[in-house]
Design a protein around this motif. Structure first.
Motif, PDB file in Angstrom:
ATOM      1  N   TRP A 282       0.827  -1.198   0.000  1.00 47.77           N
ATOM      2  CA  TRP A 282       0.000   0.000   0.000  1.00 47.77           C
ATOM      3  C   TRP A 282       0.869   1.258   0.000  1.00 47.77           C
ATOM      4  O   TRP A 282       1.724   1.443   0.875  1.00 47.77           O
ATOM      5  CB  TRP A 282      -0.921   0.019   1.206  1.00 47.77           C
ATOM      6  CG  TRP A 282      -2.231  -0.672   0.980  1.00 47.77           C
ATOM      7  CD1 TRP A 282      -3.356  -0.133   0.432  1.00 47.77           C
ATOM      8  CD2 TRP A 282      -2.554  -2.029   1.300  1.00 47.77           C
ATOM      9  NE1 TRP A 282      -4.360  -1.074   0.385  1.00 47.77           N
ATOM     10  CE2 TRP A 282      -3.890  -2.251   0.922  1.00 47.77           C
ATOM     11  CE3 TRP A 282      -1.834  -3.081   1.889  1.00 47.77           C
ATOM     12  CZ2 TRP A 282      -4.534  -3.470   1.107  1.00 47.77           C
ATOM     13  CZ3 TRP A 282      -2.463  -4.294   2.071  1.00 47.77           C
ATOM     14  CH2 TRP A 282      -3.794  -4.485   1.680  1.00 47.77           C
ATOM     15  N   LYS A 283       0.628   2.119  -0.975  1.00 50.44           N
ATOM     16  CA  LYS A 283       1.385   3.364  -1.119  1.00 50.44           C
ATOM     17  C   LYS A 283       1.289   4.219   0.139  1.00 50.44           C
ATOM     18  O   LYS A 283       2.292   4.741   0.637  1.00 50.44           O
ATOM     19  CB  LYS A 283       0.841   4.129  -2.335  1.00 50.44           C
ATOM     20  CG  LYS A 283       1.492   5.485  -2.570  1.00 50.44           C
ATOM     21  CD  LYS A 283       0.849   6.158  -3.787  1.00 50.44           C
ATOM     22  CE  LYS A 283       1.441   7.535  -4.037  1.00 50.44           C
ATOM     23  NZ  LYS A 283       0.803   8.182  -5.221  1.00 50.44           N
ATOM     24  N   GLU A 284       0.057   4.357   0.659  1.00 42.73           N
ATOM     25  CA  GLU A 284      -0.159   5.230   1.811  1.00 42.73           C
ATOM     26  C   GLU A 284       0.412   4.638   3.100  1.00 42.73           C
ATOM     27  O   GLU A 284       0.565   5.357   4.102  1.00 42.73           O
ATOM     28  CB  GLU A 284      -1.656   5.501   2.005  1.00 42.73           C
ATOM     29  CG  GLU A 284      -2.299   6.275   0.877  1.00 42.73           C
ATOM     30  CD  GLU A 284      -2.701   5.423  -0.317  1.00 42.73           C
ATOM     31  OE1 GLU A 284      -3.251   5.971  -1.278  1.00 42.73           O
ATOM     32  OE2 GLU A 284      -2.468   4.180  -0.284  1.00 42.73           O
ATOM     33  N   GLY A 285       0.715   3.357   3.098  1.00 47.90           N
ATOM     34  CA  GLY A 285       1.248   2.695   4.287  1.00 47.90           C
ATOM     35  C   GLY A 285       2.764   2.700   4.369  1.00 47.90           C
ATOM     36  O   GLY A 285       3.335   2.174   5.325  1.00 47.90           O
ATOM     37  N   ILE A 286       3.425   3.264   3.365  1.00 50.35           N
ATOM     38  CA  ILE A 286       4.887   3.350   3.362  1.00 50.35           C
ATOM     39  C   ILE A 286       5.320   4.648   4.032  1.00 50.35           C
ATOM     40  O   ILE A 286       4.904   5.742   3.629  1.00 50.35           O
ATOM     41  CB  ILE A 286       5.439   3.281   1.929  1.00 50.35           C
ATOM     42  CG1 ILE A 286       5.073   1.940   1.265  1.00 50.35           C
ATOM     43  CG2 ILE A 286       6.951   3.475   1.919  1.00 50.35           C
ATOM     44  CD1 ILE A 286       5.464   1.843  -0.194  1.00 50.35           C
ATOM     45  N   GLY A 287       6.128   4.527   5.079  1.00 46.40           N
ATOM     46  CA  GLY A 287       6.552   5.733   5.781  1.00 46.40           C
ATOM     47  C   GLY A 287       7.885   5.562   6.471  1.00 46.40           C
ATOM     48  O   GLY A 287       8.391   4.446   6.623  1.00 46.40           O
ATOM     49  N   LEU A 288       8.471   6.685   6.883  1.00 44.37           N
ATOM     50  CA  LEU A 288       9.735   6.712   7.612  1.00 44.37           C
ATOM     51  C   LEU A 288       9.506   7.427   8.937  1.00 44.37           C
ATOM     52  O   LEU A 288       8.892   8.503   8.972  1.00 44.37           O
ATOM     53  CB  LEU A 288      10.808   7.462   6.809  1.00 44.37           C
ATOM     54  CG  LEU A 288      11.238   6.828   5.478  1.00 44.37           C
ATOM     55  CD1 LEU A 288      11.982   7.847   4.629  1.00 44.37           C
ATOM     56  CD2 LEU A 288      12.112   5.608   5.719  1.00 44.37           C
ATOM     57  N   ASP A 289       9.993   6.825  10.043  1.00 39.49           N
ATOM     58  CA  ASP A 289       9.852   7.498  11.333  1.00 39.49           C
ATOM     59  C   ASP A 289      11.021   8.444  11.572  1.00 39.49           C
ATOM     60  O   ASP A 289      11.855   8.669  10.673  1.00 39.49           O
ATOM     61  CB  ASP A 289       9.681   6.480  12.465  1.00 39.49           C
ATOM     62  CG  ASP A 289      10.926   5.644  12.741  1.00 39.49           C
ATOM     63  OD1 ASP A 289      12.012   5.963  12.194  1.00 39.49           O
ATOM     64  OD2 ASP A 289      10.826   4.668  13.506  1.00 39.49           O
ATOM     65  N   GLU A 290      11.095   9.004  12.779  1.00 42.51           N
ATOM     66  CA  GLU A 290      12.134  10.009  13.058  1.00 42.51           C
ATOM     67  C   GLU A 290      13.542   9.446  13.006  1.00 42.51           C
ATOM     68  O   GLU A 290      14.531  10.193  12.867  1.00 42.51           O
ATOM     69  CB  GLU A 290      11.890  10.657  14.426  1.00 42.51           C
ATOM     70  CG  GLU A 290      11.968   9.723  15.615  1.00 42.51           C
ATOM     71  CD  GLU A 290      10.643   9.037  15.924  1.00 42.51           C
ATOM     72  OE1 GLU A 290      10.506   8.515  17.038  1.00 42.51           O
ATOM     73  OE2 GLU A 290       9.734   9.035  15.055  1.00 42.51           O
ATOM     74  N   ASP A 291      13.670   8.114  13.097  1.00 42.53           N
ATOM     75  CA  ASP A 291      14.979   7.473  12.990  1.00 42.53           C
ATOM     76  C   ASP A 291      15.233   6.911  11.591  1.00 42.53           C
ATOM     77  O   ASP A 291      16.166   6.138  11.384  1.00 42.53           O
ATOM     78  CB  ASP A 291      15.105   6.347  14.019  1.00 42.53           C
ATOM     79  CG  ASP A 291      15.017   6.857  15.449  1.00 42.53           C
ATOM     80  OD1 ASP A 291      15.630   7.905  15.728  1.00 42.53           O
ATOM     81  OD2 ASP A 291      14.329   6.222  16.271  1.00 42.53           O
ATOM     82  N   SER A 292      14.352   7.265  10.650  1.00 44.40           N
ATOM     83  CA  SER A 292      14.429   6.793   9.254  1.00 44.40           C
ATOM     84  C   SER A 292      14.229   5.282   9.131  1.00 44.40           C
ATOM     85  O   SER A 292      14.698   4.666   8.179  1.00 44.40           O
ATOM     86  CB  SER A 292      15.762   7.203   8.603  1.00 44.40           C
ATOM     87  OG  SER A 292      15.836   8.600   8.484  1.00 44.40           O
ATOM     88  N   GLU A 293      13.516   4.695  10.111  1.00 45.83           N
ATOM     89  CA  GLU A 293      13.116   3.299   9.957  1.00 45.83           C
ATOM     90  C   GLU A 293      11.893   3.253   9.054  1.00 45.83           C
ATOM     91  O   GLU A 293      10.937   4.020   9.233  1.00 45.83           O
ATOM     92  CB  GLU A 293      12.792   2.656  11.302  1.00 45.83           C
ATOM     93  CG  GLU A 293      12.394   1.186  11.170  1.00 45.83           C
ATOM     94  CD  GLU A 293      12.182   0.505  12.510  1.00 45.83           C
ATOM     95  OE1 GLU A 293      12.064  -0.735  12.527  1.00 45.83           O
ATOM     96  OE2 GLU A 293      12.120   1.201  13.541  1.00 45.83           O
ATOM     97  N   LEU A 294      11.943   2.353   8.083  1.00 51.01           N
ATOM     98  CA  LEU A 294      10.874   2.236   7.099  1.00 51.01           C
ATOM     99  C   LEU A 294       9.803   1.268   7.607  1.00 51.01           C
ATOM    100  O   LEU A 294      10.114   0.230   8.184  1.00 51.01           O
ATOM    101  CB  LEU A 294      11.453   1.715   5.777  1.00 51.01           C
ATOM    102  CG  LEU A 294      10.457   1.462   4.630  1.00 51.01           C
ATOM    103  CD1 LEU A 294       9.940   2.789   4.074  1.00 51.01           C
ATOM    104  CD2 LEU A 294      11.121   0.643   3.529  1.00 51.01           C
ATOM    105  N   GLY A 295       8.542   1.609   7.371  1.00 49.51           N
ATOM    106  CA  GLY A 295       7.437   0.707   7.674  1.00 49.51           C
ATOM    107  C   GLY A 295       6.514   0.592   6.480  1.00 49.51           C
ATOM    108  O   GLY A 295       6.383   1.542   5.693  1.00 49.51           O
ATOM    109  N   MET A 296       5.875  -0.562   6.323  1.00 49.95           N
ATOM    110  CA  MET A 296       4.948  -0.756   5.210  1.00 49.95           C
ATOM    111  C   MET A 296       3.965  -1.886   5.490  1.00 49.95           C
ATOM    112  O   MET A 296       4.228  -2.780   6.302  1.00 49.95           O
ATOM    113  CB  MET A 296       5.711  -1.039   3.913  1.00 49.95           C
ATOM    114  CG  MET A 296       6.479  -2.341   3.901  1.00 49.95           C
ATOM    115  SD  MET A 296       7.339  -2.652   2.336  1.00 49.95           S
ATOM    116  CE  MET A 296       8.643  -1.433   2.403  1.00 49.95           C
ATOM    117  N   HIS A 297       2.826  -1.825   4.805  1.00 44.85           N
ATOM    118  CA  HIS A 297       1.823  -2.887   4.825  1.00 44.85           C
ATOM    119  C   HIS A 297       1.892  -3.664   3.508  1.00 44.85           C
ATOM    120  O   HIS A 297       1.939  -3.064   2.430  1.00 44.85           O
ATOM    121  CB  HIS A 297       0.420  -2.305   4.981  1.00 44.85           C
ATOM    122  CG  HIS A 297       0.104  -1.817   6.355  1.00 44.85           C
ATOM    123  ND1 HIS A 297      -0.284  -2.659   7.366  1.00 44.85           N
ATOM    124  CD2 HIS A 297       0.112  -0.566   6.882  1.00 44.85           C
ATOM    125  CE1 HIS A 297      -0.507  -1.954   8.468  1.00 44.85           C
ATOM    126  NE2 HIS A 297      -0.260  -0.687   8.202  1.00 44.85           N
TER     127      HIS A 297
END
Length: 337
Positions: A282-297
């Motif tokens: 999912w495009k909207e589920g791809i993100g980076l937190d403040e430590d630049s750790e990537l998350g996705m569904h």
């Protein structure tokens, strides 16, 4: 060499789909498939004029007007490679039969242990290592999805560590006898078998996993988290580097893909017969937190995702063509773009 002759031992959930894929390859010939009992799946095989071999009493087949060409050993006499799509944990027993045919190559599916073949395959990760292998194992649906994404991102950012939460479907859509209802069944082990399985293909990756079973049949779901040595700048950059791989499909809630139900519906309506060969993110589920750790569904079609890899494994083991050529050819033949 001419066309590679293929037998599929087990015409079930995976076997049917592999058979369809073989029929679309101009460098392979489907000799036939095996069945343990006559059921509705043979109506499909009969319609496609696929030869049927049996691993049980052929009289039961003939009583229902199915022509049987012989037994498993008869099929193996005619083939170059057998794709073992039989039920999980039958591999050890079946391998003893296959060993009676010295020139026969064998490809097992991911339900079997890595130790059965000592070589686990993924098209992107170790295609060249499969050349001249006698036995190989195409890794499971969940592992295939993880290998595709991890190997793709590792090229750009060098992965420090990956963590994944696996939400497994409880049964395949056609299985009405095995499921859980209104509950969550955690697999009480850490790590789950998924992360060690990834390392059979990508040995130098650090990954851990947890898994459980949910009351659904359509697809598996993952929540994947990745730390990098070389940090991506934006989620948009990550998306660009993922979607250049045709076997990774970026989907969007803006297009109506809010659940796995819409993905499966799309795979029926777009001429795929319900098969989603790509791993979906999912495009909207791809993100980076403040430590630049990537998350996705992630969503994975457990019935179809391993099919392209199985086709590539045949070409790799017989040295028919180089990696990119095989992947591109398989993609074109299966309408993956």
């Amino acid at each position: 060499m001419g066309k590679v002759k293929v037998v599929i031992n087990g015409y079930g959930v995976i076997g049917r789909r592999v058979a369809d894929a073989i029929l679309k390859q101009d460098d392979m010939e489907l000799i036939g498939v095996t069945k343990t009992k006559p059921d509705f799946r043979l109506l499909e095989a009969k319609e496609k004029r696929i030869k049927i071999f049996t691993v049980s009493d052929k009289n039961a087949f003939e009583e229902k007007n199915y022509q049987v060409e012989g037994d498993l050993k008869d099929a193996l006499k005619e083939t170059d490679v057998v794709i073992d799509c039989s039920p999980k944990n039958k591999g050890v027993e079946n391998l003893e039969v296959y060993k009676q045919f010295p020139n026969l190559k064998v490809i097992f599916q991911g339900g079997e242990s890595h130790n059965l073949t000592n070589f686990s395959f993924n098209s992107q990760c170790n295609y060249d290592e499969a050349k001249e292998k006698k036995y190989a194992r195409v890794v499971s649906c969940n592992t295939t999805a993880l290998c595709r994404i991890i190997s793709q991102l590792n090229k750009f950012y060098k992965i420090k560590k990956a963590r994944v939460a696996v939400v497994r479907r409880s049964a395949d859509p056609g299985n009405s006898k095995k499921s859980i209802i209104n509950s969550w069944e955690p697999k009480l082990e850490y790590p789950s078998h998924h992360s060690p399985d990834v390392t059979t293909v990508i040995p130098d990756i650090k990954i851990s996993s947890l898994a459980g079973i949910a009351p659904m049949t359509a697809m598996h779901g993952h929540m994947l988290f990745i730390e990098f040595y070389n940090q991506p700048n934006t989620p948009e950059e990550v998306i660009k580097n993922l979607e250049c791989n045709p076997r990774i499909k970026i989907i969007s809630s803006e297009e109506g893909f809010s659940t796995t139900a819409q993905i499966k519906d799309f795979s029926v309506s777009n001429g795929r017969k319900g098969n989603m060969y790509e791993v979906c993110i999912w495009k909207e589920g791809i993100g980076l937190d403040e430590d630049s750790e990537l998350g996705m569904h992630i969503a994975i079609d457990q019935q179809a995702i391993v099919v392209p890899e199985t086709i590539d494994a045949i070409r790799a083991m017989f040295g028919l063509m180089e990696k990119d050529e095989s992947i591109n050819k398989t993609n074109a033949n299966l309408n993956i773009s």
